[in-house]
Design a protein around this motif. Structure first.
Motif, PDB file in Angstrom:
ATOM      1  N   ARG A 106       3.838 -10.862   8.258  1.00 54.36           N
ATOM      2  CA  ARG A 106       4.541  -9.699   8.795  1.00 54.36           C
ATOM      3  C   ARG A 106       4.078  -8.464   8.032  1.00 54.36           C
ATOM      4  O   ARG A 106       3.596  -8.561   6.889  1.00 54.36           O
ATOM      5  CB  ARG A 106       6.063  -9.849   8.730  1.00 54.36           C
ATOM      6  N   ALA A 107       4.215  -7.316   8.664  1.00 52.67           N
ATOM      7  CA  ALA A 107       3.888  -6.039   8.030  1.00 52.67           C
ATOM      8  C   ALA A 107       5.112  -5.134   8.128  1.00 52.67           C
ATOM      9  O   ALA A 107       5.719  -5.015   9.201  1.00 52.67           O
ATOM     10  CB  ALA A 107       2.680  -5.395   8.700  1.00 52.67           C
ATOM     11  N   VAL A 108       5.478  -4.529   7.013  1.00 51.80           N
ATOM     12  CA  VAL A 108       6.679  -3.706   6.956  1.00 51.80           C
ATOM     13  C   VAL A 108       6.307  -2.299   6.485  1.00 51.80           C
ATOM     14  O   VAL A 108       5.776  -2.123   5.380  1.00 51.80           O
ATOM     15  CB  VAL A 108       7.733  -4.310   6.000  1.00 51.80           C
ATOM     16  N   PHE A 109       6.576  -1.304   7.327  1.00 47.46           N
ATOM     17  CA  PHE A 109       6.405   0.094   6.934  1.00 47.46           C
ATOM     18  C   PHE A 109       7.704   0.558   6.280  1.00 47.46           C
ATOM     19  O   PHE A 109       8.795   0.288   6.800  1.00 47.46           O
ATOM     20  CB  PHE A 109       6.094   0.976   8.146  1.00 47.46           C
TER      21      PHE A 109
ATOM     22  N   ARG B  47       5.828  10.386   1.068  1.00 50.58           N
ATOM     23  CA  ARG B  47       4.946   9.223   1.125  1.00 50.58           C
ATOM     24  C   ARG B  47       5.551   8.106   1.977  1.00 50.58           C
ATOM     25  O   ARG B  47       6.752   8.088   2.246  1.00 50.58           O
ATOM     26  CB  ARG B  47       4.641   8.708  -0.277  1.00 50.58           C
ATOM     27  N   THR B  48       4.697   7.174   2.357  1.00 50.12           N
ATOM     28  CA  THR B  48       5.085   5.992   3.128  1.00 50.12           C
ATOM     29  C   THR B  48       4.423   4.782   2.479  1.00 50.12           C
ATOM     30  O   THR B  48       3.390   4.925   1.810  1.00 50.12           O
ATOM     31  CB  THR B  48       4.625   6.121   4.600  1.00 50.12           C
ATOM     32  N   ALA B  49       5.003   3.621   2.662  1.00 52.77           N
ATOM     33  CA  ALA B  49       4.400   2.390   2.138  1.00 52.77           C
ATOM     34  C   ALA B  49       4.243   1.381   3.263  1.00 52.77           C
ATOM     35  O   ALA B  49       4.983   1.395   4.248  1.00 52.77           O
ATOM     36  CB  ALA B  49       5.255   1.805   1.022  1.00 52.77           C
ATOM     37  N   LEU B  50       3.274   0.511   3.098  1.00 54.64           N
ATOM     38  CA  LEU B  50       3.061  -0.602   4.012  1.00 54.64           C
ATOM     39  C   LEU B  50       2.952  -1.878   3.186  1.00 54.64           C
ATOM     40  O   LEU B  50       2.110  -1.964   2.284  1.00 54.64           O
ATOM     41  CB  LEU B  50       1.778  -0.413   4.824  1.00 54.64           C
ATOM     42  N   ALA B  51       3.808  -2.850   3.474  1.00 55.40           N
ATOM     43  CA  ALA B  51       3.761  -4.145   2.801  1.00 55.40           C
ATOM     44  C   ALA B  51       3.212  -5.190   3.758  1.00 55.40           C
ATOM     45  O   ALA B  51       3.781  -5.398   4.836  1.00 55.40           O
ATOM     46  CB  ALA B  51       5.150  -4.549   2.323  1.00 55.40           C
ATOM     47  N   LEU B  52       2.098  -5.814   3.387  1.00 59.20           N
ATOM     48  CA  LEU B  52       1.543  -6.920   4.147  1.00 59.20           C
ATOM     49  C   LEU B  52       2.015  -8.209   3.485  1.00 59.20           C
ATOM     50  O   LEU B  52       1.674  -8.481   2.332  1.00 59.20           O
ATOM     51  CB  LEU B  52       0.018  -6.864   4.179  1.00 59.20           C
ATOM     52  N   ILE B  53       2.811  -8.992   4.200  1.00 53.16           N
ATOM     53  CA  ILE B  53       3.435 -10.202   3.660  1.00 53.16           C
ATOM     54  C   ILE B  53       2.829 -11.406   4.361  1.00 53.16           C
ATOM     55  O   ILE B  53       2.817 -11.478   5.595  1.00 53.16           O
ATOM     56  CB  ILE B  53       4.964 -10.165   3.888  1.00 53.16           C
TER      57      ILE B  53
ATOM     58  N   LEU C 224       0.856  -1.188   0.000  1.00 57.19           N
ATOM     59  CA  LEU C 224       0.000   0.000   0.000  1.00 57.19           C
ATOM     60  C   LEU C 224       0.889   1.234   0.000  1.00 57.19           C
ATOM     61  O   LEU C 224       1.721   1.402   0.905  1.00 57.19           O
ATOM     62  CB  LEU C 224      -0.909   0.025   1.233  1.00 57.19           C
ATOM     63  N   VAL C 225       0.739   2.071  -1.012  1.00 55.81           N
ATOM     64  CA  VAL C 225       1.475   3.344  -1.061  1.00 55.81           C
ATOM     65  C   VAL C 225       0.566   4.416  -0.480  1.00 55.81           C
ATOM     66  O   VAL C 225      -0.507   4.702  -1.029  1.00 55.81           O
ATOM     67  CB  VAL C 225       1.892   3.694  -2.500  1.00 55.81           C
ATOM     68  N   LEU C 226       0.993   4.982   0.648  1.00 54.23           N
ATOM     69  CA  LEU C 226       0.184   5.940   1.401  1.00 54.23           C
ATOM     70  C   LEU C 226       0.611   7.363   1.094  1.00 54.23           C
ATOM     71  O   LEU C 226       1.791   7.643   0.869  1.00 54.23           O
ATOM     72  CB  LEU C 226       0.327   5.666   2.897  1.00 54.23           C
ATOM     73  N   GLY C 227      -0.341   8.272   1.106  1.00 53.66           N
ATOM     74  CA  GLY C 227      -0.071   9.664   0.791  1.00 53.66           C
ATOM     75  C   GLY C 227       0.775  10.357   1.844  1.00 53.66           C
ATOM     76  O   GLY C 227       1.101   9.786   2.896  1.00 53.66           O
ATOM     77  N   PRO C 228       1.159  11.599   1.583  1.00 55.69           N
ATOM     78  CA  PRO C 228       1.995  12.356   2.524  1.00 55.69           C
ATOM     79  C   PRO C 228       1.301  12.527   3.875  1.00 55.69           C
ATOM     80  O   PRO C 228       0.071  12.552   3.968  1.00 55.69           O
ATOM     81  CB  PRO C 228       2.177  13.705   1.815  1.00 55.69           C
ATOM     82  N   GLY C 229       2.127  12.626   4.916  1.00 56.43           N
ATOM     83  CA  GLY C 229       1.603  12.907   6.249  1.00 56.43           C
ATOM     84  C   GLY C 229       1.225  11.692   7.065  1.00 56.43           C
ATOM     85  O   GLY C 229       0.668  11.839   8.159  1.00 56.43           O
TER      86      GLY C 229
ATOM     87  N   VAL D 142      -4.791   5.678   0.632  1.00 58.33           N
ATOM     88  CA  VAL D 142      -3.964   4.677  -0.049  1.00 58.33           C
ATOM     89  C   VAL D 142      -3.981   5.033  -1.532  1.00 58.33           C
ATOM     90  O   VAL D 142      -5.011   4.911  -2.194  1.00 58.33           O
ATOM     91  CB  VAL D 142      -4.501   3.262   0.187  1.00 58.33           C
ATOM     92  N   GLU D 143      -2.850   5.502  -2.044  1.00 59.90           N
ATOM     93  CA  GLU D 143      -2.803   5.990  -3.426  1.00 59.90           C
ATOM     94  C   GLU D 143      -2.671   4.857  -4.440  1.00 59.90           C
ATOM     95  O   GLU D 143      -3.240   4.930  -5.534  1.00 59.90           O
ATOM     96  CB  GLU D 143      -1.637   6.968  -3.577  1.00 59.90           C
ATOM     97  N   ASN D 144      -1.898   3.826  -4.108  1.00 60.96           N
ATOM     98  CA  ASN D 144      -1.698   2.696  -5.010  1.00 60.96           C
ATOM     99  C   ASN D 144      -1.636   1.408  -4.216  1.00 60.96           C
ATOM    100  O   ASN D 144      -1.292   1.409  -3.025  1.00 60.96           O
ATOM    101  CB  ASN D 144      -0.385   2.828  -5.799  1.00 60.96           C
ATOM    102  N   MET D 145      -1.952   0.311  -4.863  1.00 62.24           N
ATOM    103  CA  MET D 145      -1.720  -1.027  -4.319  1.00 62.24           C
ATOM    104  C   MET D 145      -0.895  -1.804  -5.331  1.00 62.24           C
ATOM    105  O   MET D 145      -1.239  -1.843  -6.521  1.00 62.24           O
ATOM    106  CB  MET D 145      -3.034  -1.761  -4.039  1.00 62.24           C
TER     107      MET D 145
END
Length: 421
Positions: free
Chosen positions: A120-123, A131-137, A36-41, A359-362
């Protein structure tokens, strides 16, 4: 540490779950991710807190593999602590999508520990423009592609945990034989014609590289409608043409590509990971409309037979023995049934948020396990866009960028109506 003393009774590990666990013997584990690509802030600390709280409410994310008398079960982890599943990494500059995927892939191919629930989840911080991302594995034994999306839906804002599907009782011999014949026919039969040797089929190592391309979903849906097809058909034809151009660059002319397409069955049937596989021959010569028609006809003929359990599930202990002795890996390093696997999943149609941030992109990421398939493609729709991620062994496929440009061009071209349409 959070403790859950009133866990529900353990549930039996399905044949499908056991099959994926048995396959985990090569250099790359049977794991996949959605990024998940998250927006700014985005507030990582607050996001991690919310993620931990929501994960604790999903029974599947609290269950670990436990071996008991009578066979393994999924049982609640009484020492479950969400913090043991949450990690933070920083992206290298320039913080673009390629740099993000370079951070994520080692996490996807890092083995999940068996002494805790298999996720696992990786920020990932430091992306461009704040931007920030979250990977759900997750491990394939924990959830298939659709199951992973259901878990993801329960983790974002406004999501609700989905009901746990029942597990099927063991099949008797007659039912197994019927299911095996059906599943094998969807995959081309027991003695499917062999594809030609070439650079696409070489035993892979432990390293992976990924590239994602995206396009608007509306144009692809319109193209599918004109051909009385599905978006999956459009993606298959685009991937086939992109491969033709890539292999022409390598000096390997081809006339068709044979793809394995995962097909989700009915989870209510109780097979756990209810995913079968059908093989589709994708022609790469002639007008696009004719190629689309040929793929449509083959998919319609084989899809109903692929909607049941996969052969690796039906074979049960026989398959697990083959995996344990290395026979399955030996076969997969030499198979000539497929050129690649192309999977397509439908994500949320409307944009979602996490901790109040859009969430801008998946981005789907499935590196594929140990085999001679040097390339795999995964497509995921989200919020009116379709993202197709290609994962390769970079040693055996150093020209991924060329394939990405070809695939992007083909997807864009498919969305443009041909003259006379």
């Amino acid at each position: 540490m959070l403790r859950y003393r009133d866990e529900p009774p353990g549930v039996r590990v399905s044949d499908a779950d056991l099959a994926y666990l048995a396959m985990d013997r090569g250099p790359v584990p049977e794991q996949f991710a959605v990024v998940l690509v998250l927006g700014p802030g985005f507030d990582v600390e607050r996001g991690a807190e919310l993620l931990g709280e929501r994960a604790a409410r999903i029974p599947r994310l609290r269950q670990r593999l436990v071996r008991v008398h009578g066979g393994p079960i999924w049982a609640g982890d009484r020492s479950f602590d969400p913090a043991r599943h949450l990690y933070t990494r920083r992206c290298r500059q320039p913080g673009n999508e390629r740099a993000l995927l370079d951070v994520i892939l080692p996490e996807v191919t890092r083995w999940l520990r068996r002494d805790r629930p298999l996720w696992r989840a990786v920020f990932v911080t430091g992306l461009a423009d704040g931007r920030t991302a979250l990977a759900l594995i997750v491990h394939h034994a924990l959830a298939d592609g659709l199951g992973g999306l259901a878990v993801l839906n329960a983790l974002v804002d406004g999501g609700e945990p989905s009901a746990e599907a029942p597990r099927r009782a063991a099949r008797d011999g007659r039912r197994r034989w019927h299911d095996l014949r059906t599943a094998m026919s969807a995959a081309g039969g027991l003695f499917a014609g062999r594809v030609g040797r070439g650079s696409l089929l070489r035993p892979t190592g432990s390293h992976r590289r990924a590239l994602a391309v995206r396009t608007e979903l509306a144009g692809l849906r319109a193209a599918a409608h004109r051909a009385n097809a599905t978006v999956t058909t459009v993606v298959l034809v685009a991937v086939g043409e992109a491969l033709r151009r890539l292999l022409a660059y390598r000096g390997e002319p081809i006339t068709a590509v044979r793809a394995g397409v995962p097909v989700s069955g009915d989870p209510r049937a109780g097979d756990g990971n209810a995913v079968g596989l059908m093989t589709v021959t994708v022609p790469v010569t002639g007008p696009r409309v004719r190629r689309m028609a040929q793929v449509v006809a083959e998919m319609r003929a084989r899809r109903p037979r692929a909607a049941g359990p996969a052969p690796i599930t039906v074979m049960g202990q026989a398959f697990r023995l083959a995996a344990a002795t290395g026979a399955y890996r030996w076969y997969m390093n030499r198979q000539r049934r497929l050129h690649l696997v192309v999977s397509c999943l439908r994500g949320p149609s409307e944009p979602v948020t996490l901790a109040g941030t859009a969430v801008e992109n998946m981005i789907p990421v499935a590196p594929a396990g140990a085999s001679n398939l040097t390339m795999a493609c995964q497509a995921l729709s989200y919020g009116g866009m379709l993202t197709v991620t290609t994962v390769v062994d970079p040693v055996l496929c150093p020209d991924l960028s060329l394939f990405g440009r070809c695939l992007s061009a083909e997807l864009e071209a498919a969305a443009v109506p041909a003259a006379g349409d």
